[in-house]
Design a protein around this motif. Structure first.
Motif, PDB file in Angstrom:
ATOM      1  N   TYR A 188      -6.956 -10.789   1.934  1.00  0.00           N
ATOM      2  CA  TYR A 188      -5.516 -10.596   1.732  1.00  0.00           C
ATOM      3  C   TYR A 188      -5.173 -10.523   0.246  1.00  0.00           C
ATOM      4  CZ  TYR A 188      -0.485 -11.390   1.933  1.00  0.00           C
ATOM      5  OH  TYR A 188       0.878 -11.283   1.778  1.00  0.00           O
ATOM      6  N   ALA A 189      -5.783 -11.389  -0.564  1.00  0.00           N
ATOM      7  CA  ALA A 189      -5.525 -11.382  -2.003  1.00  0.00           C
ATOM      8  C   ALA A 189      -6.007 -10.080  -2.643  1.00  0.00           C
ATOM      9  CB  ALA A 189      -6.211 -12.583  -2.663  1.00  0.00           C
ATOM     10  N   PHE A 190      -7.159  -9.585  -2.196  1.00  0.00           N
ATOM     11  CA  PHE A 190      -7.671  -8.322  -2.725  1.00  0.00           C
ATOM     12  C   PHE A 190      -6.729  -7.178  -2.373  1.00  0.00           C
ATOM     13  CE2 PHE A 190     -10.477  -4.535  -2.215  1.00  0.00           C
ATOM     14  CZ  PHE A 190     -10.803  -4.377  -3.556  1.00  0.00           C
ATOM     15  N   PHE A 191      -6.196  -7.212  -1.149  1.00  0.00           N
ATOM     16  CA  PHE A 191      -5.231  -6.199  -0.732  1.00  0.00           C
ATOM     17  C   PHE A 191      -3.983  -6.226  -1.618  1.00  0.00           C
ATOM     18  CE2 PHE A 191      -1.219  -5.953   1.732  1.00  0.00           C
ATOM     19  CZ  PHE A 191      -1.133  -4.578   1.852  1.00  0.00           C
ATOM     20  N   LEU A 192      -3.411  -7.415  -1.858  1.00  0.00           N
ATOM     21  CA  LEU A 192      -2.220  -7.513  -2.705  1.00  0.00           C
ATOM     22  C   LEU A 192      -2.510  -7.045  -4.122  1.00  0.00           C
ATOM     23  CD1 LEU A 192      -0.506 -10.909  -1.743  1.00  0.00           C
ATOM     24  CD2 LEU A 192       0.148  -8.590  -1.073  1.00  0.00           C
ATOM     25  N   PHE A 193      -3.689  -7.395  -4.638  1.00  0.00           N
ATOM     26  CA  PHE A 193      -4.073  -6.982  -5.991  1.00  0.00           C
ATOM     27  C   PHE A 193      -4.103  -5.460  -6.105  1.00  0.00           C
ATOM     28  CE2 PHE A 193      -7.595  -5.717  -8.834  1.00  0.00           C
ATOM     29  CZ  PHE A 193      -7.080  -6.171 -10.040  1.00  0.00           C
ATOM     30  N   ARG A 194      -4.643  -4.805  -5.103  1.00  0.00           N
ATOM     31  CA  ARG A 194      -4.703  -3.349  -5.126  1.00  0.00           C
ATOM     32  C   ARG A 194      -3.329  -2.729  -4.864  1.00  0.00           C
ATOM     33  NH1 ARG A 194      -9.093  -0.859  -7.189  1.00  0.00           N
ATOM     34  NH2 ARG A 194      -8.712   0.906  -5.782  1.00  0.00           N
ATOM     35  N   GLN A 195      -2.570  -3.308  -3.930  1.00  0.00           N
ATOM     36  CA  GLN A 195      -1.262  -2.756  -3.586  1.00  0.00           C
ATOM     37  C   GLN A 195      -0.313  -2.793  -4.769  1.00  0.00           C
ATOM     38  OE1 GLN A 195       1.242  -5.052  -0.974  1.00  0.00           O
ATOM     39  NE2 GLN A 195       2.109  -3.226  -0.010  1.00  0.00           N
ATOM     40  N   MET A 196      -0.345  -3.855  -5.525  1.00  0.00           N
ATOM     41  CA  MET A 196       0.555  -3.984  -6.678  1.00  0.00           C
ATOM     42  C   MET A 196      -0.045  -3.418  -7.952  1.00  0.00           C
ATOM     43  SD  MET A 196       2.346  -7.703  -6.064  1.00  0.00           S
ATOM     44  CE  MET A 196       0.808  -8.618  -6.020  1.00  0.00           C
ATOM     45  N   GLY A 197      -1.263  -2.907  -7.876  1.00  0.00           N
ATOM     46  CA  GLY A 197      -1.930  -2.350  -9.048  1.00  0.00           C
ATOM     47  C   GLY A 197      -2.184  -0.870  -8.913  1.00  0.00           C
ATOM     48  N   VAL A 198      -3.461  -0.486  -8.899  1.00  0.00           N
ATOM     49  CA  VAL A 198      -3.823   0.923  -8.978  1.00  0.00           C
ATOM     50  C   VAL A 198      -3.454   1.699  -7.714  1.00  0.00           C
ATOM     51  CG1 VAL A 198      -5.680   0.482 -10.615  1.00  0.00           C
ATOM     52  CG2 VAL A 198      -6.164   0.395  -8.164  1.00  0.00           C
ATOM     53  N   GLN A 199      -3.259   1.019  -6.582  1.00  0.00           N
ATOM     54  CA  GLN A 199      -2.922   1.733  -5.349  1.00  0.00           C
ATOM     55  C   GLN A 199      -1.432   1.664  -5.006  1.00  0.00           C
ATOM     56  OE1 GLN A 199      -6.881   0.340  -2.992  1.00  0.00           O
ATOM     57  NE2 GLN A 199      -5.470   1.566  -1.781  1.00  0.00           N
ATOM     58  N   ALA A 200      -0.597   1.318  -5.966  1.00  0.00           N
ATOM     59  CA  ALA A 200       0.836   1.190  -5.690  1.00  0.00           C
ATOM     60  C   ALA A 200       1.438   2.496  -5.170  1.00  0.00           C
ATOM     61  CB  ALA A 200       1.576   0.726  -6.946  1.00  0.00           C
ATOM     62  N   ASP A 201       0.972   3.629  -5.685  1.00  0.00           N
ATOM     63  CA  ASP A 201       1.517   4.919  -5.247  1.00  0.00           C
ATOM     64  C   ASP A 201       1.202   5.219  -3.782  1.00  0.00           C
ATOM     65  OD1 ASP A 201       2.774   5.529  -7.588  1.00  0.00           O
ATOM     66  OD2 ASP A 201       1.138   6.741  -8.401  1.00  0.00           O
ATOM     67  N   ASP A 202       0.189   4.564  -3.231  1.00  0.00           N
ATOM     68  CA  ASP A 202      -0.151   4.790  -1.828  1.00  0.00           C
ATOM     69  C   ASP A 202       0.901   4.231  -0.881  1.00  0.00           C
ATOM     70  OD1 ASP A 202      -2.491   5.972  -2.634  1.00  0.00           O
ATOM     71  OD2 ASP A 202      -3.729   4.186  -2.324  1.00  0.00           O
ATOM     72  N   PHE A 203       1.804   3.418  -1.402  1.00  0.00           N
ATOM     73  CA  PHE A 203       2.804   2.762  -0.554  1.00  0.00           C
ATOM     74  C   PHE A 203       4.214   3.232  -0.895  1.00  0.00           C
ATOM     75  CE2 PHE A 203      -0.940   0.153  -0.967  1.00  0.00           C
ATOM     76  CZ  PHE A 203      -1.231  -0.170   0.344  1.00  0.00           C
ATOM     77  N   ARG A 204       4.315   4.404  -1.534  1.00  0.00           N
ATOM     78  CA  ARG A 204       5.614   4.997  -1.853  1.00  0.00           C
ATOM     79  C   ARG A 204       5.844   6.216  -0.973  1.00  0.00           C
ATOM     80  NH1 ARG A 204       4.077   3.771  -7.668  1.00  0.00           N
ATOM     81  NH2 ARG A 204       5.290   1.890  -8.167  1.00  0.00           N
ATOM     82  N   GLU A 205       7.107   6.587  -0.846  1.00  0.00           N
ATOM     83  CA  GLU A 205       7.468   7.736  -0.008  1.00  0.00           C
ATOM     84  C   GLU A 205       6.803   8.998  -0.531  1.00  0.00           C
ATOM     85  OE1 GLU A 205       9.144   7.461   2.711  1.00  0.00           O
ATOM     86  OE2 GLU A 205      10.035   5.467   2.498  1.00  0.00           O
ATOM     87  N   VAL A 206       6.402   9.867   0.395  1.00  0.00           N
ATOM     88  CA  VAL A 206       5.785  11.127  -0.020  1.00  0.00           C
ATOM     89  C   VAL A 206       6.836  12.179  -0.350  1.00  0.00           C
ATOM     90  CG1 VAL A 206       3.666  10.733   1.262  1.00  0.00           C
ATOM     91  CG2 VAL A 206       5.583  11.852   2.401  1.00  0.00           C
ATOM     92  N   ASP A 207       8.048  12.025   0.167  1.00  0.00           N
ATOM     93  CA  ASP A 207       9.148  12.937  -0.142  1.00  0.00           C
ATOM     94  C   ASP A 207       9.722  12.549  -1.504  1.00  0.00           C
ATOM     95  OD1 ASP A 207      11.469  14.425  -0.360  1.00  0.00           O
ATOM     96  OD2 ASP A 207      12.002  14.199   1.758  1.00  0.00           O
ATOM     97  N   PRO A 208       9.645  13.419  -2.525  1.00  0.00           N
ATOM     98  CA  PRO A 208      10.142  13.064  -3.865  1.00  0.00           C
ATOM     99  C   PRO A 208      11.614  12.663  -3.866  1.00  0.00           C
ATOM    100  CG  PRO A 208       8.868  15.095  -3.942  1.00  0.00           C
ATOM    101  CD  PRO A 208       9.069  14.776  -2.500  1.00  0.00           C
ATOM    102  N   ARG A 209      12.417  13.236  -2.991  1.00  0.00           N
ATOM    103  CA  ARG A 209      13.845  12.883  -2.939  1.00  0.00           C
ATOM    104  C   ARG A 209      14.038  11.432  -2.533  1.00  0.00           C
ATOM    105  NH1 ARG A 209      15.655  17.332   1.202  1.00  0.00           N
ATOM    106  NH2 ARG A 209      13.698  16.539   2.067  1.00  0.00           N
ATOM    107  N   LEU A 210      13.183  10.948  -1.633  1.00  0.00           N
ATOM    108  CA  LEU A 210      13.263   9.559  -1.211  1.00  0.00           C
ATOM    109  C   LEU A 210      12.647   8.647  -2.244  1.00  0.00           C
ATOM    110  CD1 LEU A 210      12.288   9.980   2.537  1.00  0.00           C
ATOM    111  CD2 LEU A 210      14.569   9.647   1.587  1.00  0.00           C
ATOM    112  N   ALA A 211      11.583   9.094  -2.891  1.00  0.00           N
ATOM    113  CA  ALA A 211      10.908   8.260  -3.881  1.00  0.00           C
ATOM    114  C   ALA A 211      11.818   7.915  -5.037  1.00  0.00           C
ATOM    115  CB  ALA A 211       9.649   8.971  -4.400  1.00  0.00           C
ATOM    116  N   VAL A 212      12.577   8.898  -5.532  1.00  0.00           N
ATOM    117  CA  VAL A 212      13.438   8.609  -6.669  1.00  0.00           C
ATOM    118  C   VAL A 212      14.630   7.777  -6.248  1.00  0.00           C
ATOM    119  CG1 VAL A 212      12.759  10.694  -7.884  1.00  0.00           C
ATOM    120  CG2 VAL A 212      14.762  10.761  -6.419  1.00  0.00           C
ATOM    121  N   GLY A 213      14.920   7.764  -4.954  1.00  0.00           N
ATOM    122  CA  GLY A 213      16.047   6.985  -4.484  1.00  0.00           C
ATOM    123  C   GLY A 213      15.832   5.508  -4.523  1.00  0.00           C
TER     124      GLY A 213
END
Length: 392
Positions: A188-213
């Motif tokens: 779980y700690a490794f997951f949080l480390f990656r989610q809040m670090g280098v893999q943060a973009d993997d958890f953002r919206e793929v639609d740019p209009r939603l991402a900037v929102g």
């Protein structure tokens, strides 16, 4: 700066919510003897209505603060704040029940199973249904969702299935408990480390209009401002510029969540009394408590679905379940080991089958490039089957 932040966050409405929530908690402390079972039917109904009403008021306060934080911090950080604040308190509540009087060897299993079914089928199903009816097919970030589901499959298997096959009487043996206590938090700690670090973009919206929102327009407007290369300010910049507001909103969110959980705990006694009179299964009380505790996250998830923000739905729902299992299982196993209590985690064959169908359906749903209302309807039917199994 600090004064203006306080005025913008600690509004009269927020103060009223806090007074109502904590006032109800204090009131129930003094009214404890009068509400001890058996309670007269009119008093029972009135007390439940009052508690649920206060919980709803506090829940909308939590949603308000979480949505402000999500817009300020952006995902996955905004969703993570709401998820961890609720899940940590849920873990504390389960631990408190285990350390209290009486036999509670299955409390963790029953609670986490109920949460799993509610999140993966009821909440996700409702979000996909309403979002799909409003927006049609909705695109999500398949890498991030796949990461959540990979952890959910592993953690759910360790929690509910493995003890049934290699444990003793549905519990891990002492020699098996220690490796599980170590392995689950590390994962779980490794997951949080990656989610809040280098893999943060993997958890953002793929639609740019939603991402900037999800970020401040003033932050995005300046192309020369330091950020992550995608038009968003990085988290360090946001925390430096808006530290006071972020800290105040997190604090207000937590103190608004606490009455929800405390009142839910008090409500459990009344529900047990009422359900007992109706002849309903005891497990139903756990399901109702889980529904109430995760109400703020449910409201936020449905609102996100109505806006078409399906990745945020995944962050809230799947992220909540990963956190729940990842924090609850090692905590209760550690408490059991230290106090000598038996912790039964293995589920019944019927519930294991429903869990397997749920995990398979979740993987199939989010493997698609777009999720639809039909996916949501399928999840809701599985939750309906789980509800039937409670009465079997």
């Amino acid at each position: 700066m600090l004064v203006s932040s306080v005025r913008s966050v600690v509004t009269p409405v927020a103060i009223v919510r806090l007074v109502l929530g904590w006032g109800a908690v204090v009131g129930l402390m003094f009214a404890g003897p009068a509400l001890a079972p058996p309670v007269a039917a009119p008093l029972l109904v009135g007390a439940l209505a009052l508690i649920i009403g206060v919980i709803l008021v506090c829940a909308f306060g939590v949603v308000h603060e979480a949505e402000h934080l999500a817009r300020r911090l952006g995902d996955p950080y905004g969703s993570l704040v709401l998820t961890l604040s609720i899940v940590l308190i849920e873990v504390i509540l389960i631990s408190a029940v285990m350390l209290g009087p009486g036999e509670h060897s299955t409390i963790a299993r029953d609670s986490v199973m109920a949460v799993s079914m509610i999140i993966l089928n009821a909440v996700v199903g409702l979000c996909l249904l309403v979002g799909g009816l409003r927006h049609g097919g909705m695109s999500h970030n398949r890498t991030g969702t796949s990461t959540y589901l990979a952890l959910i499959v592993v953690l759910s298997t360790l929690a509910f299935a493995v003890p049934a096959f290699i444990g003793r009487d549905g519990s891990y043996t002492p020699g098996q408990t220690v490796p599980i206590i170590v392995a689950v938090p590390v994962l779980y700690a490794f997951f949080l480390f990656r989610q809040m670090g280098v893999q943060a973009d993997d958890f953002r919206e793929v639609d740019p209009r939603l991402a900037v929102g999800t970020a401040d327009s003033t932050d995005i407007a300046d192309p020369d401002s330091p950020g992550n290369g995608s038009g968003r300010p990085n988290i360090e910049q946001v925390l430096v510029e808006h530290r006071a507001e972020v800290v105040l909103r997190i604090a207000l969110l937590v103190v608004t969540v606490l009455p929800i959980v405390l009142l839910s705990h008090d409500m459990a006694t009344l529900l047990d009394d009422g359900l007992g009179r109706l002849g309903a299964p005891v497990a139903l009380a756990g399901v109702l408590i889980a529904l109430i505790v995760f109400l703020p996250e449910t409201i936020t998830s449905v609102r996100a679905a109505l806006q078409g923000e399906i990745q945020r739905v995944s962050n809230l729902c799947h992220g909540a379940l990963v956190s729940t299992v990842g924090l609850t299982i090692p905590s209760v196993l550690a408490i059991g080991a230290l106090t000598g209590q038996t912790v039964v985690l293995a589920e019944s064959p019927a519930n294991l089958l429903i869990l397997a169908v749920t995990l398979l359906l979740s993987v199939a749903t989010f493997a698609a490039p777009k999720v639809t209302a039909v996916h949501g309807a399928a999840h809701l039917v599985v939750f309906f089957v789980y509800s039937l199994a409670l009465f079997a």
